[in-house]
Design an enzyme around this catalytic site. Structure first.
Site, short mmCIF file in Angstrom:
data_model
loop_
_atom_site.label_atom_id
_atom_site.label_comp_id
_atom_site.label_asym_id
_atom_site.label_seq_id
_atom_site.Cartn_x
_atom_site.Cartn_y
_atom_site.Cartn_z
N SER A 69 1.27 -1.06 0.35
CA SER A 69 -0.01 0.04 -0.05
C SER A 69 0.59 1.00 0.30
O SER A 69 2.06 0.88 0.02
CB SER A 69 -0.62 -0.27 1.55
OG SER A 69 -1.98 -1.05 1.38
C1 LIG Z 1 -2.88 -4.44 -0.03
S1 LIG Z 1 -2.91 -6.09 0.09
C2 LIG Z 1 -1.80 -5.96 1.63
C3 LIG Z 1 -0.63 -5.24 1.92
C4 LIG Z 1 0.13 -5.54 3.01
N1 LIG Z 1 -0.08 -5.18 4.11
C5 LIG Z 1 1.73 -4.87 3.00
O1 LIG Z 1 2.25 -4.37 3.82
O2 LIG Z 1 1.75 -5.48 1.47
C6 LIG Z 1 -4.02 -6.79 0.67
C7 LIG Z 1 -4.23 -8.64 0.81
O3 LIG Z 1 -4.75 -8.76 1.07
C8 LIG Z 1 -5.46 -10.30 1.70
N2 LIG Z 1 -6.45 -10.30 1.47
C9 LIG Z 1 -7.23 -9.98 0.10
N3 LIG Z 1 -9.14 -10.68 0.70
C10 LIG Z 1 -8.49 -11.81 2.49
C11 LIG Z 1 -8.84 -12.56 2.68
N4 LIG Z 1 -10.24 -12.77 2.62
N5 LIG Z 1 -8.32 -12.59 3.40
C12 LIG Z 1 -6.78 -12.34 4.05
N6 LIG Z 1 -5.90 -12.31 3.15
C13 LIG Z 1 -6.94 -11.73 2.13
C14 LIG Z 1 -4.69 -10.10 -0.45
O4 LIG Z 1 -4.25 -11.19 -0.62
C15 LIG Z 1 -3.70 -8.89 -0.85
O5 LIG Z 1 -2.47 -9.64 -0.09
#
Ligand SMILES: C[S@@+](CC[C@H](N)C(=O)[O-])C[C@H]1O[C@@H](n2cnc3c(N)ncnc32)[C@H](O)[C@@H]1O
Length: 433
Positions: A69
């Site tokens: 992000s």
């Molecule tokens: C914007 S990224 C997160 C960025 C992360 N915090 C970083 O520092 O790089 C959003 C993440 O949420 C995950 N995600 C989506 N749906 C999810 C779920 N139901 N449970 C857990 N993770 C999920 C995606 O796979 C993705 O990797």
């Protein structure tokens, strides 16, 4: 680490701290300490140390499904989370692992960080990145974050770094009574990072309320807590967000397969066809305007079943790339634009900036209509813009969001201007004071 890398990291941290004016010195210290490039292997360090979101994975239609992000919003959310050494923190959305490392830096060796991601490939990568950066004590779990992670509960803090339209009951159950939960919450297409706390910590199962709200834009959660909103790819790089997942206006079409290529092609053809331009006469603060996107966005969210969003992504640095659908959109950055509008079965109307040729720096809003109902939809959108302006251009100042667990005996307070969102886990009341 070379001096050059350390310098880039310092410059990014200094810029984020200056831009956000976050109050937490511990979060600021974490930004200075944790090397972001170790979480983005394969990207040049100059890219890793830009204050930008960096997409790391896309689905088969080209929609981003994981990213690191934008550091600015990460810092703001960690500030909202009110982190302190010794806390136990649950993160939903491990992604690259960078945010988990920032949290781990703040909570220190006496704290504990658990980060969950639904995607096994990303979980493996996050573990590798964290180990390389010296944060092997962060636990990364592969699971649907909707279930939290009971094995390491209770948690003092819960943060989702992926857009949600609900609070999972598991997060509340696995949190301590004085917990804080920070999530990017979708309010019918308008996203806000909301810090929730229980209204009365002595009332387990009672309502939660917002303590701070900040505009944001995250990709949506997958899995069992995925919201009703749907993103339809209309053309390469051009997508439409339907907040309720259905196409309103035509009773025969509600709930139809709007992801179908026919519907997508139809809408893309409408956008490429003739348009009518309706000046609203309303002056706004100019490109990048949060006032329009979040103020007017919330206005439409609360009043308009036909509200929608359009987004365009273009390869960065390629102004010659095909596209240019949303030139004049109220919000944009390097390589992307986004706007609000109204959509029904007879057409589409979207907001666009119009520069005043006689008054440099002044922009007004136009409603641009497409399709057989172009004139009516543009007129309806114009009426909303004018009513929003007359009502004092309400934005997120004075906005509150209360969350009532489905199992709670309390009901959202009835109020004329409250938007009530019924979700599987919670009922939300969104209102201004
Ligand atoms: C914007 S990224 C997160 C960025 C992360 N915090 C970083 O520092 O790089 C959003 C993440 O949420 C995950 N995600 C989506 N749906 C999810 C779920 N139901 N449970 C857990 N993770 C999920 C995606 O796979 C993705 O990797």
């Amino acid at each position: 680490m070379t001096d050059e890398l350390a310098q880039m990291r310092e410059q990014l941290a200094a810029r984020v701290v200056a831009d956000t004016r976050i109050s937490s010195e511990r979060v600021a210290a974490a930004l200075y300490a944790v090397p972001r490039h170790l979480f983005l292997p394969g990207r040049p360090p100059e890219v890793a140390y830009q204050n930008d979101a960096i997409v790391t994975k896309r689905d088969e239609t080209g929609q981003p499904i994981s990213s690191s992000s934008q550091p600015t919003i990460m810092a703001i959310m960690l500030d909202q989370l009110d982190l302190a050494p010794g806390q136990r923190v649950l993160e939903i959305g491990a992604g690259t692992g960078y945010n988990a490392a920032l949290i781990s830096h703040v909570v220190g060796p006496s704290g504990q960080v658990t980060s969950v991601d639904i995607d096994p490939e990303l979980v493996g990568q996050a573990r590798e990145h964290l180990a390389r950066a010296g944060f092997s004590d962060v636990t990364v779990v592969c699971a649907d974050g909707a279930g939290g992670y009971p094995e390491r509960a209770p948690y003092d803090r819960v943060i989702a770094t992926v857009g949600v339209s609900d609070l999972a009951p598991a997060w509340l159950e696995q949190a301590v009574p004085q917990a804080r939960i920070v999530v990017p919450l979708d309010v019918r297409g308008t996203q806000l990072c909301v810090a929730f706390e229980p209204v009365d910590p002595a009332d387990p199962g009672g309502p939660w309320t917002s303590r701070s709200l900040v505009p944001c834009g995250f990709m949506r959660m997958r899995g069992s807590l995925a919201g009703p909103e749907r993103i339809v790819t209309l053309a390469p790089g051009l997508s439409l967000l339907l907040p309720d997942g259905t196409l309103p206006g035509d009773p025969d079409r509600d709930g139809a397969d709007i992801d179908g290529p026919v519907m997508a092609a139809l809408l893309a053809a409408l956008l490429a066809g003739p348009s009518v331009r309706h000046p609203t006469g309303i002056r706004v603060t100019g490109p990048g305007s949060a006032e329009v996107f979040w103020g007017l966005g919330l206005w439409l969210a609360a009043r308009e079943p036909r509200s929608c969003r359009l987004g365009e992504e273009r390869p960065s640095g390629r102004s010659d790339a095909p596209g240019g659908w949303l030139t004049g959109a109220p919000l944009g950055g390097p390589g992307w634009h986004t706007t609000l509008g109204l959509l029904d079965a007879g057409g589409l109307a979207i907001l666009s900036f119009a520069a005043d040729p006689d008054r440099p720096g002044v922009v007004t809003l136009d409603a641009v209509g497409f399709g057989p109902l172009a004139v009516r939809l543009a007129a309806d959108l114009t009426a909303h813009v004018q009513a929003w302006a007359e009502a004092g251009r309400q934005g997120i100042e004075g906005l509150h969001i209360d969350a009532y667990p489905r199992s709670s005996p309390h009901d959202p307070r009835p109020s004329a201007d409250a938007l009530i969102m019924q979700r599987p886990g919670m009922r939300f009341a969104v209102y201004h004071d």
